[in-house]
Enzyme design. Structure first.
Site, mmCIF file in Angstrom:
data_model
loop_
_atom_site.group_PDB
_atom_site.id
_atom_site.type_symbol
_atom_site.label_atom_id
_atom_site.label_comp_id
_atom_site.label_asym_id
_atom_site.label_seq_id
_atom_site.Cartn_x
_atom_site.Cartn_y
_atom_site.Cartn_z
ATOM 1 N N ARG A 39 0.823 -1.227 0.000
ATOM 2 C CA ARG A 39 0.000 0.000 0.000
ATOM 3 C C ARG A 39 0.844 1.260 0.000
ATOM 4 O O ARG A 39 0.400 2.311 -0.444
ATOM 5 C CB ARG A 39 -0.890 0.029 1.253
ATOM 6 C CG ARG A 39 -2.186 -0.711 1.065
ATOM 7 C CD ARG A 39 -3.152 -0.389 2.174
ATOM 8 N NE ARG A 39 -3.655 0.987 2.062
ATOM 9 C CZ ARG A 39 -4.438 1.565 2.938
ATOM 10 N NH1 ARG A 39 -4.823 0.909 4.009
ATOM 11 N NH2 ARG A 39 -4.859 2.795 2.765
ATOM 12 N N LYS A 97 -3.341 -16.373 -17.308
ATOM 13 C CA LYS A 97 -3.282 -17.649 -18.046
ATOM 14 C C LYS A 97 -2.680 -18.770 -17.209
ATOM 15 O O LYS A 97 -3.107 -19.917 -17.285
ATOM 16 C CB LYS A 97 -2.486 -17.490 -19.349
ATOM 17 C CG LYS A 97 -1.073 -17.046 -19.082
ATOM 18 C CD LYS A 97 -0.333 -16.557 -20.299
ATOM 19 C CE LYS A 97 0.847 -15.744 -19.848
ATOM 20 N NZ LYS A 97 0.718 -14.334 -19.978
ATOM 21 N N GLU A 121 -11.449 -14.019 -21.057
ATOM 22 C CA GLU A 121 -11.033 -13.680 -22.422
ATOM 23 C C GLU A 121 -9.644 -13.026 -22.445
ATOM 24 O O GLU A 121 -8.845 -13.268 -23.345
ATOM 25 C CB GLU A 121 -12.053 -12.724 -23.047
ATOM 26 C CG GLU A 121 -11.757 -12.327 -24.468
ATOM 27 C CD GLU A 121 -11.891 -13.487 -25.440
ATOM 28 O OE1 GLU A 121 -13.013 -13.986 -25.611
ATOM 29 O OE2 GLU A 121 -10.866 -13.901 -26.026
ATOM 30 N N GLU A 182 6.438 -10.289 -20.345
ATOM 31 C CA GLU A 182 6.159 -10.745 -18.979
ATOM 32 C C GLU A 182 7.199 -10.151 -18.032
ATOM 33 O O GLU A 182 8.272 -9.734 -18.480
ATOM 34 C CB GLU A 182 6.283 -12.280 -18.931
ATOM 35 C CG GLU A 182 5.306 -13.009 -19.820
ATOM 36 C CD GLU A 182 3.867 -12.820 -19.377
ATOM 37 O OE1 GLU A 182 3.542 -13.138 -18.229
ATOM 38 O OE2 GLU A 182 3.076 -12.315 -20.180
ATOM 39 N N LYS A 197 -0.722 -20.620 -23.167
ATOM 40 C CA LYS A 197 -1.928 -20.112 -23.848
ATOM 41 C C LYS A 197 -2.532 -21.184 -24.749
ATOM 42 O O LYS A 197 -3.752 -21.353 -24.806
ATOM 43 C CB LYS A 197 -1.571 -18.875 -24.674
ATOM 44 C CG LYS A 197 -1.258 -17.655 -23.822
ATOM 45 C CD LYS A 197 -0.683 -16.556 -24.699
ATOM 46 C CE LYS A 197 -0.414 -15.289 -23.907
ATOM 47 N NZ LYS A 197 0.418 -14.333 -24.646
ATOM 48 N N GLY A 295 -0.396 -6.167 -24.400
ATOM 49 C CA GLY A 295 -0.320 -4.746 -24.062
ATOM 50 C C GLY A 295 -1.451 -4.338 -23.141
ATOM 51 O O GLY A 295 -2.526 -4.933 -23.166
HETATM 52 N N1 HSE Z 1 3.671 -11.393 -22.592
HETATM 53 C C1 HSE Z 1 2.540 -11.739 -23.380
HETATM 54 C C2 HSE Z 1 2.927 -11.639 -24.848
HETATM 55 C C3 HSE Z 1 1.339 -10.845 -23.153
HETATM 56 O O1 HSE Z 1 3.970 -11.086 -25.180
HETATM 57 O O2 HSE Z 1 2.143 -12.104 -25.658
HETATM 58 C C4 HSE Z 1 0.496 -11.330 -22.013
HETATM 59 O O3 HSE Z 1 -0.040 -12.593 -22.254
#
Ligand code: HSE
Length: 422
Positions: A39, A97, A121, A182, A197, A295
């Site tokens: 905080r 994810k 999503e 990331e 993913k 992004g």
């Molecule tokens: N780091 C990921 C990418 C974005 O470059 O696709 C978030 O999932």
């Protein structure tokens, strides 16, 4: 009015808070509490009156909060928050994810039991609506294959290396600054982000739990500008492609790897941080979805759409038949897949090397399609120089035997990539 508790105020959380303040679509949503780990940390990017807490129960156990949005990252702590929120009768939205890939079955079991929606999503391909497409538009078709560019950071690097001859290190620093990468960019460039993913997408597409840890995975971290250049000179573009296939009743076959795509391939023209997924299904044939896959801005827009679906009562409630609750998918043996290959080896610059390399390929019945040893100075002493070659179609098992023989003969193996013909 739907009341929101938000866990996480990093770049994506800040983007969502901004959108909740500025978007006319967000009028029916009220942000009540924002959970942060510290905080005391200054947060100039947030409006001054943002109500911060460091106590998860202020979100999960507040009876006034209807939806918990989880943007913390990591798995153990978010799982605790999401499962507690569902237990307390709250809907959930997440962009995480890793949480879904690792704990998805438990989360969807709880959500199905409590009859609560989980919006996710934004967890895969940010602003490109691939999860809606799989769960809604294609829900009555039988999907047989998916292939896609699902890591924006790697595609951004490869595009800039190709178009500007920019250095890998400079592009990676820019991807971090722009908020695509990331926290540990090694997760992007090693292919692990894409595998995670694709595990989620394959689970939704095939209606069986696909464990991303079983997808053979490699990334773009071993590539050099030279590979990008040589691929283009041969009429290909290097892309990090995540692909899965499941023939009728069969096992899942797939991989995440950098591959050489012919320029006419639909994924070859996907630039910068954009993502794209090509879906093969029995009824529709081929469907291609492309969009902004990484992004803060596209992720925030997608989170807001999931929140509005919940607020307006349009969100899907998982049932016992949800793909994350289905049987675990089996995997096929990879060694059988036939392909052409691109290799960059490091070989000793001395008489007989080329004959030795050619002999290794000949002994496994693999035909060399092209061979290039770039011009080198007249060095003495057999120093290592690059040797770039492509093969005609072979199987990976035989190629691995060649690579083992070359390693035993002192050749370095720098890069091995599949060449796609279509
Ligand atoms: N780091 C990921 C990418 C974005 O470059 O696709 C978030 O999932």
């Amino acid at each position: 009015m739907t009341t929101i508790g938000l866990a996480g105020a990093g770049r994506i959380g800040a983007g969502l808070i901004r959108l909740l303040h500025t978007s006319p679509a967000a009028r029916s949503l009220r942000l009540k509490t924002v959970l942060v780990r510290d905080r005391a940390k200054p947060r100039p990017e947030l409006p001054a009156d943002t109500p911060l807490t460091a106590c998860p129960a202020d979100l999960t156990d507040d009876p006034q909060i209807d939806v918990v949005v989880e943007l913390l990252g990591g798995v153990a702590e978010p799982f605790g928050i999401v499962s507690q929120a569902l237990s307390q009768g709250k809907a959930v939205v997440t962009a995480n994810k890793n949480l879904l890939a690792e704990r998805g079955p438990e989360i969807f079991a709880l959500a199905a039991e409590r009859r609560l929606p989980v919006g996710f999503e934004a967890s895969v391909c940010a602003g490109m609506p691939i999860i809606r497409t799989l769960q809604e538009a294609l829900r009555v078709d039988r999907i047989t294959a998916l292939e896609g560019i699902v890591n924006g950071t790697s595609n951004y690097l490869l595009t800039r290396m190709s178009e500007e001859r920019a250095s890998y290190a400079q592009c990676l620093a820019d991807a971090q600054r722009l908020g695509f990468a990331e926290p540990d960019p090694g997760y992007d460039v090693s292919g692990q982000d894409a595998a995670c993913k694709m595990g989620i997408l394959a689970t939704l597409a095939f209606g069986a739990c696909v464990d991303f840890r079983r997808l053979p995975t490699s990334g773009i971290d071993g590539l050099a500008l030279e590979d990008v250049r040589q691929a283009e000179a041969m009429g290909y573009r290097i892309k990090l492609v995540a692909a899965v296939r499941r023939p009728t009743g069969g096992r899942v076959d797939g991989e995440v790897a950098a591959v050489l795509l012919p320029l006419h391939h639909p994924l070859a023209s996907i630039r910068m941080e954009c993502n794209a997924v090509r879906i093969e299904s029995e009824g529709l044939g081929e469907t291609l979805l492309a969009g902004r896959g990484a992004g803060p801005a596209p992720t925030a827009v997608t989170l807001l759409a999931d929140l509005l679906d919940i607020a307006e009562g349009r969100a899907r409630i998982p049932t016992a038949g949800h793909p994350f609750l289905a049987e675990v998918a089996g995997f096929a043996d990879q060694q059988a897949a036939a392909s052409r290959y691109y290799l960059r080896l490091a070989v000793a610059d001395r008489p007989g090397t080329l004959a030795q390399v050619a002999g290794c390929f000949a002994s496994q019945g693999i035909s060399i399609a092209s061979l290039l040893q770039p011009e080198v100075p007249d060095l003495a002493g057999g120093s290592l120089v690059p040797l770039i070659l492509t093969t005609h179609t072979t199987d990976r098992g035989r190629l691995d035997l060649v690579l083992a023989a070359l390693a035993a003969a002192g050749c370095g193996r720098n890069v091995v990539l599949r060449i796609r013909e279509h």
